[in-house]
Structures are given as C-alpha cells and as structure tokens.
Design a protein around this motif. Structure first.
Motif, PDB file in Angstrom:
ATOM      1  N   ARG A  54      16.158 -13.716  55.931  1.00 19.20           N
ATOM      2  CA  ARG A  54      15.176 -14.750  55.328  1.00 19.20           C
ATOM      3  C   ARG A  54      15.210 -14.985  54.066  1.00 19.20           C
ATOM      4  O   ARG A  54      15.207 -16.019  53.323  1.00 19.20           O
ATOM      5  N   GLN A  55      15.282 -13.685  53.132  1.00 13.33           N
ATOM      6  CA  GLN A  55      15.361 -13.955  51.708  1.00 13.33           C
ATOM      7  C   GLN A  55      16.607 -14.370  50.993  1.00 13.33           C
ATOM      8  O   GLN A  55      16.679 -14.864  49.949  1.00 13.33           O
ATOM      9  N   GLU A  56      17.566 -14.808  51.994  1.00 13.41           N
ATOM     10  CA  GLU A  56      18.726 -15.464  51.434  1.00 13.41           C
ATOM     11  C   GLU A  56      19.029 -17.126  51.950  1.00 13.41           C
ATOM     12  O   GLU A  56      19.918 -17.386  51.804  1.00 13.41           O
ATOM     13  N   ALA A  57      17.698 -17.216  52.614  1.00 19.15           N
ATOM     14  CA  ALA A  57      17.923 -18.766  53.123  1.00 19.15           C
ATOM     15  C   ALA A  57      17.807 -19.710  52.046  1.00 19.15           C
ATOM     16  O   ALA A  57      18.420 -20.782  52.291  1.00 19.15           O
ATOM     17  N   SER A  58      17.077 -19.583  50.782  1.00 19.14           N
ATOM     18  CA  SER A  58      16.849 -20.691  50.358  1.00 19.14           C
ATOM     19  C   SER A  58      15.978 -20.128  48.834  1.00 19.14           C
ATOM     20  O   SER A  58      15.426 -19.053  48.770  1.00 19.14           O
ATOM     21  N   MET A  59      16.329 -20.892  47.797  1.00 21.88           N
ATOM     22  CA  MET A  59      15.327 -20.533  46.563  1.00 21.88           C
ATOM     23  C   MET A  59      14.116 -21.037  46.512  1.00 21.88           C
ATOM     24  O   MET A  59      13.192 -20.663  45.949  1.00 21.88           O
ATOM     25  N   ARG A  60      13.930 -21.975  47.482  1.00 22.09           N
ATOM     26  CA  ARG A  60      12.641 -22.509  47.709  1.00 22.09           C
ATOM     27  C   ARG A  60      11.906 -21.878  48.632  1.00 22.09           C
ATOM     28  O   ARG A  60      12.274 -21.005  49.589  1.00 22.09           O
ATOM     29  N   ARG A  61      10.348 -21.680  48.248  1.00 27.26           N
ATOM     30  CA  ARG A  61       9.416 -21.014  49.272  1.00 27.26           C
ATOM     31  C   ARG A  61       9.231 -21.914  50.373  1.00 27.26           C
ATOM     32  O   ARG A  61       8.894 -22.801  50.413  1.00 27.26           O
ATOM     33  N   THR A  62       9.283 -21.095  51.574  1.00 23.54           N
ATOM     34  CA  THR A  62       9.043 -21.813  52.813  1.00 23.54           C
ATOM     35  C   THR A  62       8.316 -20.864  53.782  1.00 23.54           C
ATOM     36  O   THR A  62       8.582 -19.267  53.711  1.00 23.54           O
ATOM     37  N   GLU A  63       7.715 -21.140  54.462  1.00 28.38           N
ATOM     38  CA  GLU A  63       6.907 -20.276  55.821  1.00 28.38           C
ATOM     39  C   GLU A  63       7.816 -19.809  56.887  1.00 28.38           C
ATOM     40  O   GLU A  63       7.858 -18.741  57.137  1.00 28.38           O
ATOM     41  N   HIS A  64       8.877 -20.874  57.294  1.00 29.22           N
ATOM     42  CA  HIS A  64      10.030 -20.369  58.142  1.00 29.22           C
ATOM     43  C   HIS A  64      11.212 -21.089  57.876  1.00 29.22           C
ATOM     44  O   HIS A  64      11.244 -22.452  57.293  1.00 29.22           O
ATOM     45  N   PRO A  65      12.377 -20.479  58.185  1.00 29.89           N
ATOM     46  CA  PRO A  65      13.822 -21.342  57.673  1.00 29.89           C
ATOM     47  C   PRO A  65      13.915 -22.510  58.593  1.00 29.89           C
ATOM     48  O   PRO A  65      14.967 -23.399  58.065  1.00 29.89           O
ATOM     49  N   SER A  66      13.257 -22.629  59.683  1.00 30.38           N
ATOM     50  CA  SER A  66      13.210 -23.877  60.254  1.00 30.38           C
ATOM     51  C   SER A  66      12.772 -25.072  59.528  1.00 30.38           C
ATOM     52  O   SER A  66      13.319 -26.209  60.152  1.00 30.38           O
ATOM     53  N   GLU A  67      12.258 -24.810  58.521  1.00 33.75           N
ATOM     54  CA  GLU A  67      11.617 -25.918  57.616  1.00 33.75           C
ATOM     55  C   GLU A  67      12.809 -26.502  56.785  1.00 33.75           C
ATOM     56  O   GLU A  67      12.840 -27.780  56.439  1.00 33.75           O
ATOM     57  N   LEU A  68      13.863 -25.692  56.869  1.00 30.76           N
ATOM     58  CA  LEU A  68      15.016 -26.123  55.960  1.00 30.76           C
ATOM     59  C   LEU A  68      16.296 -26.506  56.779  1.00 30.76           C
ATOM     60  O   LEU A  68      17.007 -27.356  56.381  1.00 30.76           O
TER      61      LEU A  68
END
Length: 274
Positions: A54-68
């Motif tokens: 999870r911490q490597e998914a994005s620099m943006r803050r999201t509740e869950h990587p499925s948003e990305l």
C-alpha cells in the motif's frame, strides 16, 4: 579535501534505496490494501506475479489503492526486492511522475547542486533544487547534515528563501526526494583539531545530559566529558556539579575522525567537585 572513512551502515542504507529496474505489470487484484500484479515483460512467456504494498502504491493519499488502479490496468513499477515468500515487491509511486523520476535518476551521490530553502523545521530543511519539476519540492537536509557545529535548531544554520549549494547524498525515486548535505562541502573541523589530543583546554559547557556534558572547544568542535570524569561522587547527575554556560577545563583524550567525536577527560589537578 580529506574525507572520513565511509560508514558501512550508511552505505548499506544507500544500497537498499538505490532505484531498481522498472517492470511493466498488470493489476490482477487486491489483497487487503496491497495491489497484486502480474509481470507483463517476462521473457519466454513465463508467468511471474508480484505485489505492490500500500505505501508503495502512490504519493497521493487514498483510502484504498482501488481508487487508483483497476483490474487489468497496465502500469510501470520499480523493483524493490523479494520478501520471504519469494514474491517480487514493487513500487508504483517510484514511477508515478515520469518527470520527477527522470530528474532524480539524473542525480548522483557526491554531485553538487544549488537550490533555494523552502521551509525550515525542527527535523530538517526542505529545498527547491534547481531543475526539479515545477510544483514539487525535492530536496531535504537532515539536521546532522546542516553544519559541523552545534545547533539547537536548523534555523540557526539556514533560513527560508536562502540560496544554497549542497552535495547529493542520495536521490530516492520511491520517496521522490533527494537528500542533501551542506556540511559535506566543508572540511571536517576535527581533521585540523586531531593534533590537540593530550592538550588541556578550557571551554563553556553547552549542553548537560544525564551521563555527562558537552563542551565547546573551538569553532564547530564540541567534546564530551563523561560523568565519571566530572566528579568522584558515586551517585548524582551532571547538573548537580556544573551549570550550562560554565567554563570548564578538560583534557582532550581522543579525537575519532570516523565517528566524528571528541572524548574528554578530567584535566590533571582539576577540582572534580564544586
């Protein structure tokens, strides 16, 4: 300029943070907040799976990587190693902003860069490095890398808006940041102070800690006097025997260039109690 011997612990950390290979992967699902992927560019048609924490998914803050990400979507991700189960772990955030990744990959350890101090905090200093992508702030200076001297707050070394020249310690694609050092461009003052071993010097106490005191010996040179050298009393704390700002006479027992520290001892004939 003379350099101290490299710290093997720092070198090990730098090796772990160096950018890995970029792989093309396809999102296959989610395991909690981790992203499950399949490598697309495997030679010979073999199938290999991986995981993006999870911490490597994005620099943006999201509740869950499925948003990305969506299942079936292909993305680029950087290899960061294999965990105990043998599965490849990757970082999508390291490839999230191509212009930022390109900028960071163009920086090398030891390179000298210029920039403008953006903000000063008690934990370090943020810097706009010349040439970085617009809208980003990529530089960071840790407090120990600001100066060889003793400071109680980074604002004693730099202020916002100041132009600086610094040396690159490491550029990290996963954090989107380049760690810099101001003091790396200046000679270690202990190199010239090393010949003071055995001499008796007098200086002010600049900090008292439970197990001893720090003494200013020369510009940007501070030594440590252990409590056992300060008093013959079997119990007590340093502040029972000395005050901050008080002048004290000590003997330089050791100058360790590798660890950048000066060990002090009681001066012969000095009164070790108040």
């Amino acid at each position: 300029m003379s350099e101290p011997a490299p710290d093997p612990r720092m070198q090990s950390l730098i090796n772990r943070l160096r950018p890995g290979a970029v792989r093309r992967v396809k999102v296959t699902g989610f395991d909690g907040t981790d992203v499950l992927v399949q490598l697309v560019d495997v030679e010979g048609g073999a199938t290999e799976t991986g995981r993006i924490p999870r911490q490597e998914a994005s620099m943006r803050r999201t509740e869950h990587p499925s948003e990305l990400f969506e299942v079936g979507q292909e993305i680029d991700a950087e290899e960061i190693g294999r965990w105990r189960e043998g599965r490849l772990h990757l970082s999508a955030r390291a490839c999230e902003i191509p212009a930022l990744r390109s900028f960071l990959l163009g920086l090398e350890r030891g390179q000298v860069v210029t920039g403008t101090v953006s903000a000063v905090h008690n934990f370090g200093v943020f810097v706009h490095v010349d040439g970085e992508p617009g809208g980003l702030c990529t530089g960071f200076i840790r407090v120990p890398d600001l100066t060889w001297g003793w400071i109680s707050h980074p604002s004693e070394a730099v202020e916002a808006g100041r132009r600086i020249t610094a040396e690159v310690i490491i550029a990290e694609t996963r954090s989107g940041q380049v760690t810099l050092s101001l003091k790396a461009l200046r000679e270690d003052p202990l190199i010239r102070f090393a010949d003071q071993v055995g001499r008796v010097l007098t200086g002010p106490i600049i900090k008292i800690v439970p197990f001893g005191v720090f003494v200013q010996l020369a510009p940007e040179v501070v030594g440590f006097l252990h409590l056992s050298e300060l008093t013959d009393e079997p119990t007590g704390t340093p502040d029972q025997f000395v005050d901050e700002g008080e002048l004290i006479t000590v003997k330089v027992a050791e100058v360790d260039l590798r660890l950048h520290r000066v060990r002090l001892g009681a001066a012969d004939g000095a009164d070790r109690t108040r």
